[in-house]
Design a protein around this motif. Structure first.
Motif, mmCIF file in Angstrom:
data_model
loop_
_atom_site.group_PDB
_atom_site.id
_atom_site.type_symbol
_atom_site.label_atom_id
_atom_site.label_comp_id
_atom_site.label_asym_id
_atom_site.label_seq_id
_atom_site.Cartn_x
_atom_site.Cartn_y
_atom_site.Cartn_z
ATOM 1 N N LYS A 182 1.154 -1.288 -0.204
ATOM 2 C CA LYS A 182 -0.044 0.081 0.087
ATOM 3 C C LYS A 182 1.069 1.090 0.094
ATOM 4 C CE LYS A 182 -4.216 -1.901 2.121
ATOM 5 N NZ LYS A 182 -4.870 -1.871 3.376
ATOM 6 N N ILE A 183 1.850 1.192 0.691
ATOM 7 C CA ILE A 183 2.900 2.281 0.659
ATOM 8 C C ILE A 183 3.581 2.607 -0.630
ATOM 9 C CG2 ILE A 183 5.077 3.190 1.633
ATOM 10 C CD1 ILE A 183 4.376 1.788 4.340
ATOM 11 N N ILE A 184 3.875 1.403 -1.264
ATOM 12 C CA ILE A 184 4.401 1.562 -2.456
ATOM 13 C C ILE A 184 3.405 2.167 -3.610
ATOM 14 C CG2 ILE A 184 5.381 0.278 -4.557
ATOM 15 C CD1 ILE A 184 6.760 -1.513 -2.367
ATOM 16 N N ALA A 185 2.251 1.681 -3.613
ATOM 17 C CA ALA A 185 0.918 2.084 -4.150
ATOM 18 C C ALA A 185 0.888 3.333 -4.183
ATOM 19 C CB ALA A 185 -0.113 1.459 -4.173
ATOM 20 N N GLU A 186 0.866 4.092 -2.954
ATOM 21 C CA GLU A 186 0.518 5.229 -2.898
ATOM 22 C C GLU A 186 1.551 6.218 -3.125
ATOM 23 O OE1 GLU A 186 -0.224 5.859 1.534
ATOM 24 O OE2 GLU A 186 -1.891 4.598 1.536
ATOM 25 N N ALA A 187 2.849 6.056 -2.944
ATOM 26 C CA ALA A 187 4.031 6.907 -3.548
ATOM 27 C C ALA A 187 4.154 6.562 -4.894
ATOM 28 C CB ALA A 187 5.207 6.033 -3.136
ATOM 29 N N MET A 243 10.779 -8.140 2.028
ATOM 30 C CA MET A 243 10.666 -6.965 1.181
ATOM 31 C C MET A 243 10.920 -7.307 -0.256
ATOM 32 S SD MET A 243 10.534 -3.879 1.853
ATOM 33 C CE MET A 243 10.046 -2.662 0.517
ATOM 34 N N LEU A 244 11.563 -7.999 -0.849
ATOM 35 C CA LEU A 244 11.333 -8.386 -2.013
ATOM 36 C C LEU A 244 9.879 -9.078 -2.438
ATOM 37 C CD1 LEU A 244 15.054 -9.834 -2.872
ATOM 38 C CD2 LEU A 244 14.147 -7.308 -3.558
ATOM 39 N N ASP A 245 9.562 -9.777 -1.728
ATOM 40 C CA ASP A 245 8.409 -10.369 -1.713
ATOM 41 C C ASP A 245 7.374 -9.259 -1.826
ATOM 42 O OD1 ASP A 245 9.281 -12.949 -2.024
ATOM 43 O OD2 ASP A 245 8.803 -13.362 0.166
ATOM 44 N N ASN A 246 7.202 -8.299 -1.015
ATOM 45 C CA ASN A 246 6.379 -7.313 -0.847
ATOM 46 C C ASN A 246 6.513 -6.439 -2.302
ATOM 47 O OD1 ASN A 246 4.616 -7.224 1.653
ATOM 48 N ND2 ASN A 246 6.789 -7.250 2.413
ATOM 49 N N ILE A 247 7.686 -6.153 -2.650
ATOM 50 C CA ILE A 247 7.701 -5.460 -4.139
ATOM 51 C C ILE A 247 6.994 -6.333 -5.312
ATOM 52 C CG2 ILE A 247 9.301 -4.724 -5.763
ATOM 53 C CD1 ILE A 247 11.307 -3.853 -3.383
ATOM 54 N N ALA A 248 7.408 -7.536 -5.101
ATOM 55 C CA ALA A 248 6.703 -8.398 -6.191
ATOM 56 C C ALA A 248 5.239 -8.427 -6.050
ATOM 57 C CB ALA A 248 7.147 -9.778 -6.033
ATOM 58 N N ILE A 249 4.790 -8.414 -4.997
ATOM 59 C CA ILE A 249 3.296 -8.369 -4.682
ATOM 60 C C ILE A 249 2.928 -6.799 -5.125
ATOM 61 C CG2 ILE A 249 1.385 -8.024 -2.773
ATOM 62 C CD1 ILE A 249 3.085 -9.931 -1.132
ATOM 63 N N ALA A 250 3.368 -5.969 -4.948
ATOM 64 C CA ALA A 250 3.081 -4.400 -5.326
ATOM 65 C C ALA A 250 3.158 -4.323 -6.953
ATOM 66 C CB ALA A 250 3.924 -3.358 -4.609
ATOM 67 N N LYS A 251 3.903 -5.567 -7.468
ATOM 68 C CA LYS A 251 3.973 -5.465 -9.027
ATOM 69 C C LYS A 251 4.756 -4.143 -9.578
ATOM 70 C CE LYS A 251 -0.029 -8.216 -9.718
ATOM 71 N NZ LYS A 251 -1.505 -8.457 -9.764
#
Length: 170
Positions: free
Chosen positions: A107-112, A140-148
């Motif tokens: 969510k933080i990545i998507a907002e940014a 963290m790498l998994d979360n980046i993959a989830i954020a696509k």
């Protein structure tokens, strides 16, 4: 196969029969069973994450604006901090803490990303500290993959970030 050998004892009416079992077919059966289970077992493939590395060549000199990036600092004790500031603006109020629970990091990545002026240049920057764990880095790498988001970088924490990080973790 199995043989029955009859022996007669002298002076006795009773015959003692010796039985000898040939185990050769059992060995063959054992190998057949091993072969059967080897061919019918599902071999699991290891879970591998693709780590996109840059191509060989000269290092890029393009500087990414702080509004086109979000920086995550992975600390000790499963703590993670993030910011979108430069060296002049970063302070303890700008460096925010989050957790690996749920969908908070995507969510933080998507907002940014949504606030980025040039979405094609948006980059996620990961800065693990010396006290961080490998598990947190993989999370963290998994979360980046989830954020696509496929554009990310891994680098060392800068001294000005380390100073603010140390103030928050004391």
């Amino acid at each position: 196969m199995a043989e029955v050998i009859a022996q007669e004892k002298q002076g006795s009416k009773q015959r003692k029969k010796l039985i000898r079992i040939d185990m050769t077919p059992m060995v063959d059966l054992g190998f057949l069973l091993i072969t059967f289970f080897m061919f019918t077992t599902n071999f699991t493939k290891p879970n591998i994450m693709d780590l996109g590395l840059p191509a060989k060549g000269p290092a890029p000199t393009k500087v990414i604006d702080e509004k086109n990036q979000v920086t995550f600092i992975i600390g000790k004790d499963n703590r993670i901090f993030y910011h979108q500031s430069n060296s002049n603006e970063l302070n303890t109020s700008n460096l925010k803490e989050t957790s690996f629970n749920g969908m908070t990091i995507p969510k933080i990545i998507a907002e940014a990303y949504n606030k980025a002026p040039k979405k094609e240049n948006f980059t996620v920057i990961i800065k693990p500290t010396d006290e961080s764990s490998y598990d947190n880095f993989v999370d963290m790498l998994d979360n980046i993959a989830i954020a696509k988001k496929e554009r990310y970088g891994i680098t060392d924490i800068k001294p000005w970030e380390k100073k603010v990080y140390d103030e928050l973790t004391k």
